[in-house]
Write a protein that holds these residues in place. Structure first.
Motif, PDB file in Angstrom:
ATOM      1  N   ARG A   1       0.799  -1.213   0.000  1.00  0.00           N
ATOM      2  CA  ARG A   1       0.000   0.000   0.000  1.00  0.00           C
ATOM      3  C   ARG A   1       0.843   1.279   0.000  1.00  0.00           C
ATOM      4  O   ARG A   1       0.422   2.312  -0.495  1.00  0.00           O
ATOM      5  CB  ARG A   1      -0.931   0.009   1.214  1.00  0.00           C
ATOM      6  N   GLY A   2       2.009   1.210   0.636  1.00  0.00           N
ATOM      7  CA  GLY A   2       2.892   2.383   0.651  1.00  0.00           C
ATOM      8  C   GLY A   2       2.267   3.585   1.336  1.00  0.00           C
ATOM      9  O   GLY A   2       2.396   4.714   0.861  1.00  0.00           O
ATOM     10  N   GLU A   3       1.602   3.326   2.474  1.00  0.00           N
ATOM     11  CA  GLU A   3       0.914   4.422   3.167  1.00  0.00           C
ATOM     12  C   GLU A   3       1.368   4.545   4.609  1.00  0.00           C
ATOM     13  O   GLU A   3       1.919   3.598   5.172  1.00  0.00           O
ATOM     14  CB  GLU A   3      -0.600   4.132   3.213  1.00  0.00           C
ATOM     15  N   ILE A   4       1.049   5.683   5.205  1.00  0.00           N
ATOM     16  CA  ILE A   4       1.298   5.863   6.635  1.00  0.00           C
ATOM     17  C   ILE A   4      -0.018   5.536   7.352  1.00  0.00           C
ATOM     18  O   ILE A   4      -1.077   6.023   6.959  1.00  0.00           O
ATOM     19  CB  ILE A   4       1.682   7.328   6.958  1.00  0.00           C
ATOM     20  N   GLY A   5       0.050   4.688   8.359  1.00  0.00           N
ATOM     21  CA  GLY A   5      -1.133   4.457   9.195  1.00  0.00           C
ATOM     22  C   GLY A   5      -1.997   3.284   8.777  1.00  0.00           C
ATOM     23  O   GLY A   5      -3.102   3.110   9.290  1.00  0.00           O
ATOM     24  N   ASP A   6      -1.503   2.450   7.880  1.00  0.00           N
ATOM     25  CA  ASP A   6      -2.287   1.289   7.449  1.00  0.00           C
ATOM     26  C   ASP A   6      -2.504   0.314   8.615  1.00  0.00           C
ATOM     27  O   ASP A   6      -3.408  -0.513   8.597  1.00  0.00           O
ATOM     28  CB  ASP A   6      -1.559   0.612   6.274  1.00  0.00           C
ATOM     29  N   TRP A   7      -1.644   0.418   9.637  1.00  0.00           N
ATOM     30  CA  TRP A   7      -1.747  -0.470  10.801  1.00  0.00           C
ATOM     31  C   TRP A   7      -3.116  -0.407  11.471  1.00  0.00           C
ATOM     32  O   TRP A   7      -3.551  -1.380  12.086  1.00  0.00           O
ATOM     33  CB  TRP A   7      -0.649  -0.148  11.833  1.00  0.00           C
ATOM     34  N   THR A   8      -3.805   0.733  11.349  1.00  0.00           N
ATOM     35  CA  THR A   8      -5.098   0.862  12.054  1.00  0.00           C
ATOM     36  C   THR A   8      -6.082  -0.221  11.605  1.00  0.00           C
ATOM     37  O   THR A   8      -6.999  -0.559  12.336  1.00  0.00           O
ATOM     38  CB  THR A   8      -5.743   2.250  11.820  1.00  0.00           C
ATOM     39  N   LYS A   9      -5.860  -0.768  10.406  1.00  0.00           N
ATOM     40  CA  LYS A   9      -6.800  -1.784   9.901  1.00  0.00           C
ATOM     41  C   LYS A   9      -6.498  -3.174  10.452  1.00  0.00           C
ATOM     42  O   LYS A   9      -7.275  -4.096  10.282  1.00  0.00           O
ATOM     43  CB  LYS A   9      -6.697  -1.869   8.370  1.00  0.00           C
ATOM     44  N   PHE A  10      -5.363  -3.346  11.066  1.00  0.00           N
ATOM     45  CA  PHE A  10      -4.941  -4.708  11.431  1.00  0.00           C
ATOM     46  C   PHE A  10      -4.681  -4.942  12.914  1.00  0.00           C
ATOM     47  O   PHE A  10      -4.894  -6.047  13.410  1.00  0.00           O
ATOM     48  CB  PHE A  10      -3.669  -5.082  10.647  1.00  0.00           C
ATOM     49  N   LEU A  11      -4.169  -3.929  13.612  1.00  0.00           N
ATOM     50  CA  LEU A  11      -3.722  -4.186  14.984  1.00  0.00           C
ATOM     51  C   LEU A  11      -4.857  -4.051  15.996  1.00  0.00           C
ATOM     52  O   LEU A  11      -5.687  -3.134  15.909  1.00  0.00           O
ATOM     53  CB  LEU A  11      -2.591  -3.209  15.353  1.00  0.00           C
ATOM     54  N   SER A  12      -4.863  -4.955  16.974  1.00  0.00           N
ATOM     55  CA  SER A  12      -5.863  -4.869  18.039  1.00  0.00           C
ATOM     56  C   SER A  12      -5.446  -3.769  19.020  1.00  0.00           C
ATOM     57  O   SER A  12      -4.252  -3.416  19.081  1.00  0.00           O
ATOM     58  CB  SER A  12      -5.945  -6.214  18.771  1.00  0.00           C
ATOM     59  N   PRO A  13      -6.395  -3.248  19.830  1.00  0.00           N
ATOM     60  CA  PRO A  13      -6.027  -2.224  20.815  1.00  0.00           C
ATOM     61  C   PRO A  13      -4.913  -2.714  21.744  1.00  0.00           C
ATOM     62  O   PRO A  13      -4.017  -1.952  22.113  1.00  0.00           O
ATOM     63  CB  PRO A  13      -7.331  -1.980  21.585  1.00  0.00           C
ATOM     64  N   GLU A  14      -4.932  -4.006  22.078  1.00  0.00           N
ATOM     65  CA  GLU A  14      -3.892  -4.562  22.949  1.00  0.00           C
ATOM     66  C   GLU A  14      -2.507  -4.504  22.278  1.00  0.00           C
ATOM     67  O   GLU A  14      -1.509  -4.150  22.904  1.00  0.00           O
ATOM     68  CB  GLU A  14      -4.285  -6.025  23.284  1.00  0.00           C
ATOM     69  N   MET A  15      -2.470  -4.829  21.002  1.00  0.00           N
ATOM     70  CA  MET A  15      -1.190  -4.771  20.255  1.00  0.00           C
ATOM     71  C   MET A  15      -0.681  -3.334  20.184  1.00  0.00           C
ATOM     72  O   MET A  15       0.508  -3.066  20.358  1.00  0.00           O
ATOM     73  CB  MET A  15      -1.361  -5.317  18.829  1.00  0.00           C
ATOM     74  N   VAL A  16      -1.601  -2.414  19.927  1.00  0.00           N
ATOM     75  CA  VAL A  16      -1.212  -0.995  19.833  1.00  0.00           C
ATOM     76  C   VAL A  16      -0.628  -0.548  21.164  1.00  0.00           C
ATOM     77  O   VAL A  16       0.435   0.096  21.215  1.00  0.00           O
ATOM     78  CB  VAL A  16      -2.440  -0.126  19.449  1.00  0.00           C
ATOM     79  N   LYS A  17      -1.312  -0.953  22.249  1.00  0.00           N
ATOM     80  CA  LYS A  17      -0.847  -0.551  23.582  1.00  0.00           C
ATOM     81  C   LYS A  17       0.555  -1.091  23.848  1.00  0.00           C
ATOM     82  O   LYS A  17       1.448  -0.377  24.312  1.00  0.00           O
ATOM     83  CB  LYS A  17      -1.840  -1.099  24.627  1.00  0.00           C
ATOM     84  N   ARG A  18       0.756  -2.350  23.502  1.00  0.00           N
ATOM     85  CA  ARG A  18       2.074  -2.955  23.774  1.00  0.00           C
ATOM     86  C   ARG A  18       3.167  -2.301  22.926  1.00  0.00           C
ATOM     87  O   ARG A  18       4.260  -2.033  23.408  1.00  0.00           O
ATOM     88  CB  ARG A  18       2.015  -4.465  23.533  1.00  0.00           C
ATOM     89  N   LEU A  19       2.860  -2.008  21.667  1.00  0.00           N
ATOM     90  CA  LEU A  19       3.876  -1.369  20.819  1.00  0.00           C
ATOM     91  C   LEU A  19       4.172   0.052  21.302  1.00  0.00           C
ATOM     92  O   LEU A  19       5.322   0.479  21.332  1.00  0.00           O
ATOM     93  CB  LEU A  19       3.446  -1.347  19.354  1.00  0.00           C
ATOM     94  N   ASP A  20       3.114   0.756  21.722  1.00  0.00           N
ATOM     95  CA  ASP A  20       3.340   2.127  22.229  1.00  0.00           C
ATOM     96  C   ASP A  20       4.194   2.086  23.487  1.00  0.00           C
ATOM     97  O   ASP A  20       5.100   2.896  23.657  1.00  0.00           O
ATOM     98  CB  ASP A  20       2.011   2.826  22.528  1.00  0.00           C
ATOM     99  N   GLN A  21       3.883   1.120  24.358  1.00  0.00           N
ATOM    100  CA  GLN A  21       4.637   1.049  25.626  1.00  0.00           C
ATOM    101  C   GLN A  21       6.108   0.714  25.401  1.00  0.00           C
ATOM    102  O   GLN A  21       6.995   1.341  25.966  1.00  0.00           O
ATOM    103  CB  GLN A  21       4.014   0.008  26.557  1.00  0.00           C
ATOM    104  N   ILE A  22       6.362  -0.265  24.564  1.00  0.00           N
ATOM    105  CA  ILE A  22       7.766  -0.655  24.357  1.00  0.00           C
ATOM    106  C   ILE A  22       8.526   0.472  23.632  1.00  0.00           C
ATOM    107  O   ILE A  22       9.701   0.741  23.930  1.00  0.00           O
ATOM    108  CB  ILE A  22       7.901  -2.020  23.631  1.00  0.00           C
TER     109      ILE A  22
END
Ligand code: A3P
Length: 264
Positions: free
Chosen positions: A231-252
């Motif tokens: 896709r070559g885009e910024i923010g495509d992750w919003t379609k795939f990651l669960s809130p828990e995954m987002v939280k863990r990635l933000d924390q680390i």
């Protein structure tokens, strides 16, 4: 450019894009931007060899004189795994970093596209667990970028730190920084003639991904070469990651990078 230019990325940070840009930039006097430009017939991975895949893979010492000048290389190696010859050389290192969420999502799709059918697909949870724990031939994502970031602060003439997001959002500002860093700044005439925009257009996602060589070409292992483009885009992750995954990635990310002045 004195010495060589080496592009360093963590996989799925936009390597192919920056390879296309760097090749076009440093060779713009040799290859003018028109239909017979090398990018129309060769994949940027063929134009800029990667140390660990293309040069040393078969335990052979490559002959650098066989590589046309100005010499460009690429690698995914962590800073402290670079060979001494690179540390001791006058080479310039360009580091391209991408935010961890898009990097991970891109990586997950890529792994599945390259997997042979009998292995089945890799689930998002399984891939997440490996990425989070840093299970990768190149080590943990955060350590990789932080080492290059810290070195770029100590030695800004030697390492240029770029981000995928800045390259996308302020392309012309950062391509000019890159040209200057590589010792081939744009002249006033080039800027007036629209050279910056022409290079960005040539190397854009839409242009590259629609070239015939990607639509129909194959990699050496038989996979389709279009796997490099998704896709070559910024923010495509919003379609795939669960809130828990987002939280863990933000924390680390916060835990590993806070205090170093690096925001990704
Ligand atoms: P996505 O999977 O998020 O689309 P690498 O080259 O390091 O393997 O990185 C691949 C990522 O860069 C993919 O991201 C791919 O689509 C994206 N990409 C490839 N060419 C690009 C371009 N010209 N501009 C922006 N992104 C590009």
């Amino acid at each position: 450019m004195k010495g060589s230019g080496i592009l360093v990325t963590y996989p799925k940070s936009g390597t192919i894009w920056l390879k296309a840009i760097m090749f076009t930039l440093v060779n713009r006097k040799k290859y003018v931007i028109k239909e017979n430009h090398p990018l129309f017939s060769k994949n940027p991975h063929e134009l800029i060899p990667c140390f660990e895949f293309d040069l040393y893979l078969h335990d052979q010492i490559p002959d650098p004189s066989s590589i046309p000048s100005p010499r460009l290389f690429a690698t995914h190696l962590p800073y402290f795994s670079l060979p001494k010859s690179v540390h001791n050389s006058a080479s310039k290192l360009v580091y391209l970093c991408r935010n961890p969420k898009d990097t991970f999502v891109s990586l997950w799709h890529f792994i599945n596209k390259l997997r042979v059918e009998k292995m089945g697909s890799c689930s998002l949870d399984e891939a997440f667990d490996m990425f989070y724990k840093g299970v990768s031939p190149y080590g943990p994502f955060w350590d990789h970028i932080l080492d290059y970031w810290n070195e770029s602060k100590k030695n800004s003439d030697r390492i240029l730190f770029l981000t995928y997001e800045n390259m996308k959002e302020e392309s012309s500002v950062h391509i000019k920084r890159l040209a200057e860093f590589l010792g081939c700044p744009f002249s006033a005439e080039e800027e007036e003639s629209g050279m910056v925009e022409d290079i960005l257009k040539l190397c854009s996602f839409n242009n590259l991904s629609n070239l015939e060589i990607y639509k129909t070409g194959k990699l050496i292992y038989g996979q389709e070469s279009k796997v490099y483009f998704r896709r070559g885009e910024i923010g495509d992750w919003t379609k795939f990651l669960s809130p828990e995954m987002v939280k863990r990635l933000d924390q680390i990310t916060e835990h590993k990078l806070s205090g170093f002045g690096l925001k990704i």
